[in-house]
Design a protein around this motif. Structure first.
Motif, PDB file in Angstrom:
ATOM      1  N   GLN A 145      -1.591   6.254   7.912  1.00  0.00           N
ATOM      2  CA  GLN A 145      -1.953   6.054   6.510  1.00  0.00           C
ATOM      3  C   GLN A 145      -2.135   4.592   6.089  1.00  0.00           C
ATOM      4  O   GLN A 145      -2.142   4.293   4.892  1.00  0.00           O
ATOM      5  CB  GLN A 145      -0.911   6.714   5.613  1.00  0.00           C
ATOM      6  N   TYR A 166      -4.691   2.927   5.866  1.00  0.00           N
ATOM      7  CA  TYR A 166      -5.884   2.888   5.017  1.00  0.00           C
ATOM      8  C   TYR A 166      -5.518   2.967   3.531  1.00  0.00           C
ATOM      9  O   TYR A 166      -6.109   2.281   2.703  1.00  0.00           O
ATOM     10  CB  TYR A 166      -6.801   4.048   5.407  1.00  0.00           C
ATOM     11  N   ASP A 167      -4.542   3.802   3.204  1.00  0.00           N
ATOM     12  CA  ASP A 167      -4.175   4.023   1.800  1.00  0.00           C
ATOM     13  C   ASP A 167      -3.694   2.753   1.107  1.00  0.00           C
ATOM     14  O   ASP A 167      -3.855   2.603  -0.104  1.00  0.00           O
ATOM     15  CB  ASP A 167      -3.105   5.107   1.694  1.00  0.00           C
ATOM     16  N   HIS A 227      -9.834  -3.324  -4.154  1.00  0.00           N
ATOM     17  CA  HIS A 227      -9.993  -3.742  -2.753  1.00  0.00           C
ATOM     18  C   HIS A 227     -11.159  -4.713  -2.600  1.00  0.00           C
ATOM     19  O   HIS A 227     -11.003  -5.789  -2.022  1.00  0.00           O
ATOM     20  CB  HIS A 227     -10.198  -2.517  -1.849  1.00  0.00           C
ATOM     21  N   LYS A 237     -10.183   3.698   7.906  1.00  0.00           N
ATOM     22  CA  LYS A 237     -10.491   5.113   7.638  1.00  0.00           C
ATOM     23  C   LYS A 237     -10.685   5.869   8.948  1.00  0.00           C
ATOM     24  O   LYS A 237     -10.227   7.009   9.085  1.00  0.00           O
ATOM     25  CB  LYS A 237     -11.739   5.235   6.757  1.00  0.00           C
ATOM     26  N   GLN A 294      -7.296   6.454  10.268  1.00  0.00           N
ATOM     27  CA  GLN A 294      -6.630   7.520   9.505  1.00  0.00           C
ATOM     28  C   GLN A 294      -7.164   8.894   9.928  1.00  0.00           C
ATOM     29  O   GLN A 294      -6.395   9.831  10.117  1.00  0.00           O
ATOM     30  CB  GLN A 294      -6.833   7.316   8.005  1.00  0.00           C
ATOM     31  N   GLU A 318      -4.232   0.672  -2.945  1.00  0.00           N
ATOM     32  CA  GLU A 318      -3.029   0.867  -3.750  1.00  0.00           C
ATOM     33  C   GLU A 318      -2.872  -0.243  -4.784  1.00  0.00           C
ATOM     34  O   GLU A 318      -2.995  -1.414  -4.456  1.00  0.00           O
ATOM     35  CB  GLU A 318      -1.803   0.926  -2.848  1.00  0.00           C
ATOM     36  N   THR A 340       3.766  -2.257   1.020  1.00  0.00           N
ATOM     37  CA  THR A 340       3.798  -0.805   1.181  1.00  0.00           C
ATOM     38  C   THR A 340       5.109  -0.212   0.655  1.00  0.00           C
ATOM     39  O   THR A 340       5.146   0.938   0.254  1.00  0.00           O
ATOM     40  CB  THR A 340       3.553  -0.419   2.664  1.00  0.00           C
ATOM     41  N   ARG A 386       2.940   6.231  -2.038  1.00  0.00           N
ATOM     42  CA  ARG A 386       1.694   6.780  -1.490  1.00  0.00           C
ATOM     43  C   ARG A 386       1.167   6.013  -0.274  1.00  0.00           C
ATOM     44  O   ARG A 386       0.033   6.207   0.135  1.00  0.00           O
ATOM     45  CB  ARG A 386       0.617   6.784  -2.585  1.00  0.00           C
ATOM     46  N   THR A 387       1.964   5.133   0.272  1.00  0.00           N
ATOM     47  CA  THR A 387       1.538   4.312   1.398  1.00  0.00           C
ATOM     48  C   THR A 387       2.503   4.515   2.566  1.00  0.00           C
ATOM     49  O   THR A 387       3.545   5.139   2.403  1.00  0.00           O
ATOM     50  CB  THR A 387       1.494   2.831   0.988  1.00  0.00           C
ATOM     51  N   SER A 434       5.266   1.431  -3.047  1.00  0.00           N
ATOM     52  CA  SER A 434       4.548   2.640  -3.435  1.00  0.00           C
ATOM     53  C   SER A 434       4.985   3.816  -2.574  1.00  0.00           C
ATOM     54  O   SER A 434       5.247   3.663  -1.379  1.00  0.00           O
ATOM     55  CB  SER A 434       3.038   2.435  -3.269  1.00  0.00           C
ATOM     56  N   HIS A 459      -3.840   3.548 -11.724  1.00  0.00           N
ATOM     57  CA  HIS A 459      -4.061   3.932 -10.327  1.00  0.00           C
ATOM     58  C   HIS A 459      -4.695   5.308 -10.176  1.00  0.00           C
ATOM     59  O   HIS A 459      -5.306   5.599  -9.160  1.00  0.00           O
ATOM     60  CB  HIS A 459      -2.773   3.808  -9.499  1.00  0.00           C
TER      61      HIS A 459
END
Length: 138
Positions: free
Chosen positions: A32, A34-35, A60, A23, A26, A39, A102, A107-108, A105, A50
């Motif tokens: 990114q 961290y994302d 996590h 974080k 980030q 995920e 990664t 979003r990663t 997704s 999700h």
């Protein structure tokens, strides 16, 4: 029972350190990596949830706790469960090999993002050192 509580606390502590480290990265760099910690797109059962608040965080931390407990139990028959090096090797190398998830997704970070991979791996090395030290000395 006492050992189980210790393993849970170690997983929580190391998982928190990993999350805080990524974080900070980030926040300061915009990377990114961290994302990917939270995920769930690549877990068929969790993928549908999700968007539910807390699912990624729970995923996590449960993963951190389970990985600490499982590796401890796998090392025990070999009398290596209190050694530092197996934790560092397994979690650092394992983290590096998990990064390609990664790609599953949107979003990663991108799969080809070498900086994100390096930071992700460094974060897992920090996780591994935390676990190894806590198990060895607690």
């Amino acid at each position: 029972m006492k050992q189980a509580v210790k393993l849970i606390l170690i997983g929580l502590a190391a998982g928190a350190i990993l999350a805080v480290f990524l974080k900070i990265i980030q926040t300061t760099t915009g990377n990114q990596a961290y994302d990917l910690l939270f995920e769930t797109d690549y877990v068929p059962v969790l993928k549908q949830w999700h968007e539910v608040p807390g699912v990624g965080i729970a995923f996590h931390f449960l993963t951190c706790i389970m990985s600490v407990a499982v590796l401890f139990l796998l090392l025990k028959p070999f009398h290596l469960e209190r050694r530092f090096l197996p934790y560092v090797l397994v979690y650092t190398i394992g983290g590096a090999f998990l990064y390609p998830l990664t790609a599953l997704s949107a979003r990663t970070p991108e799969l080809a993002d070498v900086a994100a991979w390096g930071l992700w791996t460094l974060g897992h090395a920090l996780f591994s050192v935390t676990v190894g030290l806590l198990i060895k000395f607690w």
